[in-house]
Design an enzyme around this catalytic site. Structure first.
Site, short mmCIF file in Angstrom:
data_model
loop_
_atom_site.label_atom_id
_atom_site.label_comp_id
_atom_site.label_asym_id
_atom_site.label_seq_id
_atom_site.Cartn_x
_atom_site.Cartn_y
_atom_site.Cartn_z
N GLU A 284 5.94 142.75 51.89
CA GLU A 284 4.50 142.49 51.86
C GLU A 284 4.23 140.99 51.49
OE1 GLU A 284 1.93 146.70 51.26
OE2 GLU A 284 2.15 145.00 49.33
N HIS A 305 29.88 154.11 56.28
CA HIS A 305 30.04 155.24 57.47
C HIS A 305 29.10 155.31 58.39
CE1 HIS A 305 33.91 156.22 55.29
NE2 HIS A 305 33.09 155.41 54.09
N LYS A 419 -5.50 150.95 58.23
CA LYS A 419 -6.61 151.61 57.27
C LYS A 419 -7.73 151.68 58.06
CE LYS A 419 -4.92 150.43 52.67
NZ LYS A 419 -5.35 149.51 51.51
O1 PA5 Z 1 1.08 146.09 47.10
C1 PA5 Z 1 0.10 146.36 47.23
O2 PA5 Z 1 -1.10 145.80 47.07
C2 PA5 Z 1 -0.11 147.97 47.97
O3 PA5 Z 1 0.99 148.41 48.36
C3 PA5 Z 1 -1.10 148.63 47.33
O4 PA5 Z 1 -0.40 148.70 46.14
C4 PA5 Z 1 -1.15 150.16 47.98
O5 PA5 Z 1 -1.94 149.93 49.15
C5 PA5 Z 1 -2.14 150.92 46.94
O6 PA5 Z 1 -3.23 150.31 46.76
P1 PA5 Z 1 -4.14 151.04 45.47
O7 PA5 Z 1 -3.23 150.87 44.18
O8 PA5 Z 1 -5.46 150.17 45.68
O9 PA5 Z 1 -4.45 152.45 45.85
#
Ligand code: PA5
Length: 442
Positions: A284, A305, A419
């Site tokens: 990310e 393996h 989303k």
């Molecule tokens: O790293 C990030 O920002 C995302 O992976 C969020 O943690 C994930 O989408 C969950 O978001 P939230 O904590 O707002 O529910």
């Protein structure tokens, strides 16, 4: 704490790959230390091991003790950065078989990290009629998967204990002021913990997001934070002796040399979810603007393996980073067999760890000979302190790496696309046009 062996890169990279990145690393380091680079408003994690809220830390410990005394199961509801860190640390420090072990701490079940009906039904069945608590974690408070799961577990708690007692069994970790979850927590009187404004999900494991479930599992969170504080202090020193700079420079040089996949490998099964956490952190943070290494992971020797064939012999666009824990917590000797049918008596009396070590050494050389550059990281053992150290190290290098790549390591614009489509297809008000367009395409 960590020994970094970069000697197996010498045949793949120019001799000056480290010094030639000094200037860029100095800039990246300064941006992290001074919070003035892209996404600087999300660098609260850089000084967190020194600055964390001591009062909240004490409340986390008290809440963990209460959960341990009142529940046989803790359901942790969260996804992405609100899930992976806690699971990574619990599995690494308490075993990937944590729930199967005889212990005086509750089982920990993770929910809200997907939309599988079968998985949800299984989690409910696993709780059975045992006493349970819920820790719902969402920074935004609006993420669909945990929000849907929380509705279900909140309903189960209220049906079992009544509304008032259910509220005592719910712990909400969310934004300090905003969001639907914060509003609900305040209205219902849940105990709340804060995801700081300046720390994004994937950098939040050392906040209440990770610490409450980790403390419930019985981990010494003081030692975890102290390991992170040691890393923070060491890595704050600029210069090419800084192991963080060295790792960041090596992976950037490998990227510029055409490598596109970094495989994180470990010989400990309990490391699997730590690698999942690492993949989210790097994927990310770096994977944007058409750039970035694809983070992958393997568990050796099992995956030798399976994935071993590709690593040895497939497309040559990958390199390996091996995390090695030097000292196991116990000793297991290989028995002698008078029949020696398997021909293994030459190993009799040797510790199993000796065999694992030779597998690691032999694999590194085989993969290097096959054209896979290798980075080896050695830590003394798996302990709260070394894990705290490693968490901070990977976070720091991730920040450096993003800046070397000239991307913002602290945003995740790509996560929004699915989303929006999902909301549209679900019929969320405000998404009507998009729904029509998507339905037509489907
Ligand atoms: O790293 C990030 O920002 C995302 O992976 C969020 O943690 C994930 O989408 C969950 O978001 P939230 O904590 O707002 O529910």
């Amino acid at each position: 704490m960590l020994q970094l062996d970069l000697s197996k890169l010498s045949t793949f990279l120019p001799a000056d790959y480290l010094p030639s990145r000094r200037q860029a690393l100095t800039r990246a380091h300064d941006m992290l230390q001074n919070s003035n680079g892209p996404g600087g408003e999300f660098t609260g994690w850089v000084k967190l091991p020194a600055n964390y809220d001591r009062d909240e830390f004490a409340r986390i410990k008290a809440a963990a003790a209460r959960i341990r005394s009142e529940a046989q199961v803790l359901v942790v509801v969260g996804i992405g950065g609100s899930y992976l860190g806690a699971r990574a640390v619990i599995e690494l420090l308490c075993s990937n078989n944590y729930n199967l072990k005889g212990k005086d701490t509750p089982d920990i079940l993770f929910a809200g990290n997907g939309l599988s009906t079968d998985a949800m039904l299984e989690t409910i069945a696993l709780i059975g009629d045992r006493d349970f608590c819920v820790n719902v974690i969402s920074k935004s408070g609006t993420t669909t998967e945990p929000a849907v799961a929380f509705r279900i577990f909140k309903g189960l708690l209220e049906a079992k204990y009544g509304k008032q007692d259910a509220a005592r069994r719910i712990f909400a970790t969310t934004d300090k002021a905003r969001g639907a979850l914060k509003g609900l927590a305040d209205a219902e009187g849940y105990e709340t913990f804060v995801v700081p404004d300046d720390i994004g999900g994937r950098y939040s494991v050392l906040t209440a997001v990770g610490l409450l479930p980790i403390a419930v599992a019985g981990v010494d969170i003081d030692a975890l934070m102290s390991g992170a504080a040691d890393a923070m202090e060491g890595l704050a020193q600029p210069g090419m002796d800084n192991v963080g700079w060295q790792y960041a420079a090596a992976r950037h040089a490998l990227y510029e040399a055409g490598k596109r996949i970094e495989i994180l490998a470990c010989y400990e099964p309990c490391f699997r979810f730590f690698a999942e956490w690492w993949k989210q952190l790097y994927g990310e943070s770096e994977g944007k603007d058409g750039k970035g290494l694809f983070p992958a992971s393997v568990e050796f020797t099992a995956d030798l393996h399976s994935m071993g064939q590709y690593i040895q012999d497939g497309h040559r666009n990958l390199f390996e980073t091996v995390v090695r824990f030097e000292n196991p917590h116990g000793k297991l000797l290989i028995p002698i067999d008078p029949e020696n049918v398997d021909g293994l008596n030459f190993l009799a009396g040797k510790p199993l760890s000796f065999v694992a070590e030779q597998a690691l050494r032999g694999t590194i050389l085989a993969h290097v000979d096959g054209g896979v550059p290798n980075i080896l990281m050695t830590l003394p053992s798996i302990s709260p302190k070394s894990v705290g150290w490693l968490i901070y190290f990977f976070e720091y290098v991730c920040g450096l790496s993003g800046y070397l790549l000239q991307v913002n390591p602290f945003d995740q614009p790509g996560v929004e696309a699915y989303k929006k489509n999902m909301f549209a297809l679900l019929g969320k008000p405000g998404y009507e046009d998009r729904k029509a367009e998507l339905e037509a395409r489907l």
